[in-house]
Design an enzyme around this catalytic site. Structure first.
Site, PDB file in Angstrom:
ATOM      1  N   SER A  10      22.515  -6.493 -26.658  1.00 50.92           N
ATOM      2  CA  SER A  10      21.206  -6.408 -27.321  1.00 50.92           C
ATOM      3  C   SER A  10      21.256  -5.288 -28.350  1.00 50.92           C
ATOM      4  CB  SER A  10      20.118  -6.111 -26.295  1.00 50.92           C
ATOM      5  OG  SER A  10      18.973  -5.631 -26.971  1.00 50.92           O
ATOM      6  N   HIS A  33      22.294 -10.532 -29.112  1.00 50.00           N
ATOM      7  CA  HIS A  33      20.891 -10.675 -28.703  1.00 50.00           C
ATOM      8  C   HIS A  33      20.002  -9.806 -29.597  1.00 50.00           C
ATOM      9  CE1 HIS A  33      17.861 -11.530 -25.536  1.00 50.00           C
ATOM     10  NE2 HIS A  33      17.432 -10.290 -25.744  1.00 50.00           N
ATOM     11  N   ASP A  35      16.169  -8.517 -30.193  1.00 48.19           N
ATOM     12  CA  ASP A  35      14.867  -8.357 -29.538  1.00 48.19           C
ATOM     13  C   ASP A  35      13.774  -8.140 -30.565  1.00 48.19           C
ATOM     14  OD1 ASP A  35      15.372  -8.518 -26.705  1.00 48.19           O
ATOM     15  OD2 ASP A  35      16.581  -6.710 -26.957  1.00 48.19           O
ATOM     16  N   MET A  37       9.934  -7.635 -31.332  1.00 49.03           N
ATOM     17  CA  MET A  37       8.693  -7.195 -30.665  1.00 49.03           C
ATOM     18  C   MET A  37       7.619  -6.930 -31.708  1.00 49.03           C
ATOM     19  SD  MET A  37      10.220  -4.554 -27.839  1.00 49.03           S
ATOM     20  CE  MET A  37      11.795  -4.872 -27.006  1.00 49.03           C
ATOM     21  N   HIS A  66      15.257 -13.288 -29.231  1.00 45.73           N
ATOM     22  CA  HIS A  66      14.295 -13.204 -28.138  1.00 45.73           C
ATOM     23  C   HIS A  66      12.966 -12.746 -28.713  1.00 45.73           C
ATOM     24  CE1 HIS A  66      13.227 -10.947 -24.111  1.00 45.73           C
ATOM     25  NE2 HIS A  66      12.413 -11.929 -24.370  1.00 45.73           N
ATOM     26  N   MET A  68       9.502 -11.565 -28.464  1.00 47.89           N
ATOM     27  CA  MET A  68       8.467 -10.971 -27.615  1.00 47.89           C
ATOM     28  C   MET A  68       7.248 -10.741 -28.500  1.00 47.89           C
ATOM     29  SD  MET A  68      10.951  -8.450 -25.491  1.00 47.89           S
ATOM     30  CE  MET A  68      12.233  -8.673 -26.721  1.00 47.89           C
ATOM     31  N   MET A 137      13.376 -12.187 -17.418  1.00 47.89           N
ATOM     32  CA  MET A 137      13.245 -10.746 -17.624  1.00 47.89           C
ATOM     33  C   MET A 137      13.442 -10.038 -16.289  1.00 47.89           C
ATOM     34  SD  MET A 137      12.833 -10.347 -20.825  1.00 47.89           S
ATOM     35  CE  MET A 137      12.878  -8.567 -20.625  1.00 47.89           C
ATOM     36  N   ASP A 175      17.907 -10.448 -18.564  1.00 47.77           N
ATOM     37  CA  ASP A 175      17.655  -9.476 -19.630  1.00 47.77           C
ATOM     38  C   ASP A 175      16.901  -8.272 -19.074  1.00 47.77           C
ATOM     39  OD1 ASP A 175      17.201  -8.172 -21.989  1.00 47.77           O
ATOM     40  OD2 ASP A 175      16.013  -9.766 -22.910  1.00 47.77           O
TER      41      ASP A 175
HETATM   42  C1  DX5 Z   1      13.629  -5.568 -23.253  1.00 51.17           C
HETATM   43  C2  DX5 Z   1      14.587  -6.380 -24.105  1.00 51.17           C
HETATM   44  C3  DX5 Z   1      15.993  -6.253 -23.684  1.00 51.17           C
HETATM   45  C4  DX5 Z   1      16.552  -4.860 -23.813  1.00 51.17           C
HETATM   46  C5  DX5 Z   1      17.597  -4.691 -22.762  1.00 51.17           C
HETATM   47  O1  DX5 Z   1      12.322  -5.849 -23.584  1.00 51.17           O
HETATM   48  O2  DX5 Z   1      14.247  -7.762 -24.064  1.00 51.17           O
HETATM   49  O3  DX5 Z   1      16.830  -7.186 -24.337  1.00 51.17           O
HETATM   50  O4  DX5 Z   1      17.102  -4.605 -25.060  1.00 51.17           O
HETATM   51  O5  DX5 Z   1      17.999  -3.368 -22.757  1.00 51.17           O
HETATM   52  P1  DX5 Z   1      18.790  -2.721 -21.547  1.00 51.17           P
HETATM   53  O6  DX5 Z   1      20.043  -3.523 -21.354  1.00 51.17           O
HETATM   54  O7  DX5 Z   1      19.054  -1.330 -22.002  1.00 51.17           O
HETATM   55  O8  DX5 Z   1      17.902  -2.809 -20.330  1.00 51.17           O
HETATM   56 ZN    ZN Z   2      15.774  -9.293 -24.894  1.00 50.50          ZN
END
Ligand code: DX5
Ligand code: ZN
Length: 220
Positions: A10, A33, A35, A37, A66, A68, A137, A175
């Protein structure tokens, strides 16, 4: 237990001043990956299609986006155009999930459904045959570097059985908090795709050494 294990670093945990190089350094991974947000579905704001497009230029690995974000259907086209290979939307913000999944497909991407820690496996059952990926998650979404929630393990086992029963190639992705001390548990519970942020991009070891260590810990 699942078959081949795929590692999905990620980039949320990457050094953004050197993002291109860090993605290149993760070439031994299976996916990248991303993320996304929005400060609404989750408290944090991160990156959008521009970063996906930039990542697309420095790697041939599939980009695992991903989302969010609320109203993900409004942004699918932009992410597909930017070069996403897999787009996952969250169950909690997708009232017309069937249509959203179809749209992701029509855009030429693989379709994933992400569920928060409190969402039971049963809520996925009717849409499951239409998915390419179920993303579970294992922390509350919003931030990297959080502790793995072991209470999600029974759900992973359930989803593994449900996926196997479909006879389809649907990946089971985990994740959050996936690191050397948790990787064995998630793989044993049936996960086959492991998102890893801090455990790949932080610490003294190189990105490729961290990916290799995760593969070893997964027993593959
Ligand atoms: C959290 C994200 C993850 C995050 C994981 O909301 O969706 O993908 O980056 O990070 P680690 O591996 O550090 O928990
Ligand atoms: Zn993620």
């Amino acid at each position: 237990m699942a078959g081949i294990i795929r590692i999905a670093p990620s980039i949320l945990a990457a050094d953004f001043t050197q993002l291109g190089q860090q993605i290149r350094d993760a070439a031994s991974a299976d996916l990248i990956h991303v993320d996304v947000m929005d400060g609404r579905f989750v408290p944090n704001i991160t990156m959008g299609p521009l970063v996906v497009a930039a990542a697309r230029q420095v790697t041939t690995l599939p980009l695992d986006v991903h989302l969010m974000i609320v109203e993900p259907e409004r942004h699918l086209q932009a992410f597909a155009k930017a070069g996403a290979d897999i787009i996952s939307v969250h169950w909690e913000v997708s009232p017309n999930l069937h249509r959203t999944i179809q749209t992701i497909r029509e855009l030429g991407c693989r379709a994933g459904l992400a569920i928060n820690p409190h969402i039971p496996a049963a809520f996925v059952s009717d849409i499951l045959p239409l998915l390419d990926t179920v993303l579970v998650m294992t922390v509350n979404p919003g931030f990297g570097g959080q502790a793995f929630l072991p209470e999600t393990l029974p759900k992973l086992r359930q989803l593994r059985q449900m996926i196997d029963a479909t006879g389809k190639e649907i990946t089971l992705e985990v994740d959050g908090g996936v690191a050397l001390d948790t990787v064995r548990d998630v793989v044993e519970a049936g996960a086959d795709t492991l998102v890893a942020g801090s455990s790949v991009f932080s610490g003294a070891a190189s990105i490729s050494a961290n990916i290799a260590a995760l593969r070893r810990a997964a027993g593959t």
